[in-house]
Enzyme design. Structure first.
Site, short mmCIF file in Angstrom:
data_model
loop_
_atom_site.label_atom_id
_atom_site.label_comp_id
_atom_site.label_asym_id
_atom_site.label_seq_id
_atom_site.Cartn_x
_atom_site.Cartn_y
_atom_site.Cartn_z
N GLY A 216 7.27 -39.13 60.00
CA GLY A 216 7.30 -37.68 59.85
C GLY A 216 6.82 -37.23 58.49
N THR A 217 6.27 -36.04 58.45
CA THR A 217 5.79 -35.43 57.21
C THR A 217 6.20 -33.97 57.21
OG1 THR A 217 3.88 -36.90 57.19
CG2 THR A 217 3.77 -34.94 55.81
N THR A 218 6.73 -33.52 56.08
CA THR A 218 7.10 -32.12 55.91
C THR A 218 6.41 -31.58 54.67
OG1 THR A 218 9.06 -32.65 54.60
CG2 THR A 218 9.35 -32.50 56.98
#
Length: 207
Positions: free
Chosen positions: A70-72
């Protein structure tokens, strides 16, 4: 005393028990060392054949964490804040889902983005939601963005000896109407910034 002639005719018959017999070192089977002490590698029989599973003791390891990817990313301006994240949930080389949100609304003016271990992220969200409700019942108003940022840092720091495997960004509008973005490490150290990113794609967003 025996005379010389009688000594030649004297024979001694001694029987040594089989338990006392010793095999010369050159004829002994090789010795195998393991965690339970040395053993002799005797000739294998039909029941001793190893079909791919060793009989030596196994060492099992337990890892409470799993990186689900995941990437935010979060960006703030003079009167706005944008928080975005991908929706892929993976484990190793396997994609478990393509529709899992990594964003969580804490208040009407504050959004949390978290990447990392899905179970730890869910637990962290639950703890924050409970604290939000307690604060609202006690003060008869929702928590401000700056207060939510401090609460998240305190929550992460309280688990510093067994931290949440979650990489967080928090974005929202503060009490003055300005955009606010906060970047965190795993144990609650945070800073206010205008641009931040976390997760597996952080190096691509912020080179």
């Amino acid at each position: 005393k025996l005379r010389p002639r009688e000594a030649k005719e004297l024979t001694i018959d001694l029987k040594v028990p089989e338990s006392c017999t010793m095999t010369p070192p050159a004829l002994q089977p090789p010795m195998i060392h393991n965690s339970e002490g040395p053993i002799f590698n005797k000739a294998a029989t039909a029941d001793d054949i190893d079909h791919g599973v060793t009989k030596n003791p196994y060492e099992h390891r337990f890892d409470p964490y799993d990186f689900n990817g995941g990437t935010t990313v979060a960006v703030s301006g003079s009167d706005y804040a944008v928080v975005a994240a991908d929706t892929r949930l993976s484990s190793g080389y396997e994609i478990l889902s393509r529709n899992v949100s990594k964003l969580h609304e804490l208040t009407q003016h504050c959004v949390l983005g978290s990447a990392g271990c899905k179970t730890d992220v869910d637990q962290l969200r639950s703890v924050l939601d409970i604290n939000m409700k307690v604060y609202q019942h006690n003060h008869r108003k929702p928590m401000a963005t700056t207060s939510a940022a401090q609460m998240l840092g305190n929550t992460l720091y309280s688990r510093r000896f067994f931290p949440y495997y979650a990489f967080n960004v928090l974005g929202g509008i503060d009490s003055e109407g300005k955009g606010a973005v906060y970047s965190y490490d795993a144990i609650g150290s945070f800073e206010r910034t205008t641009l931040t990113a976390t997760g597996s794609g952080q190096s691509y967003i912020i080179p």
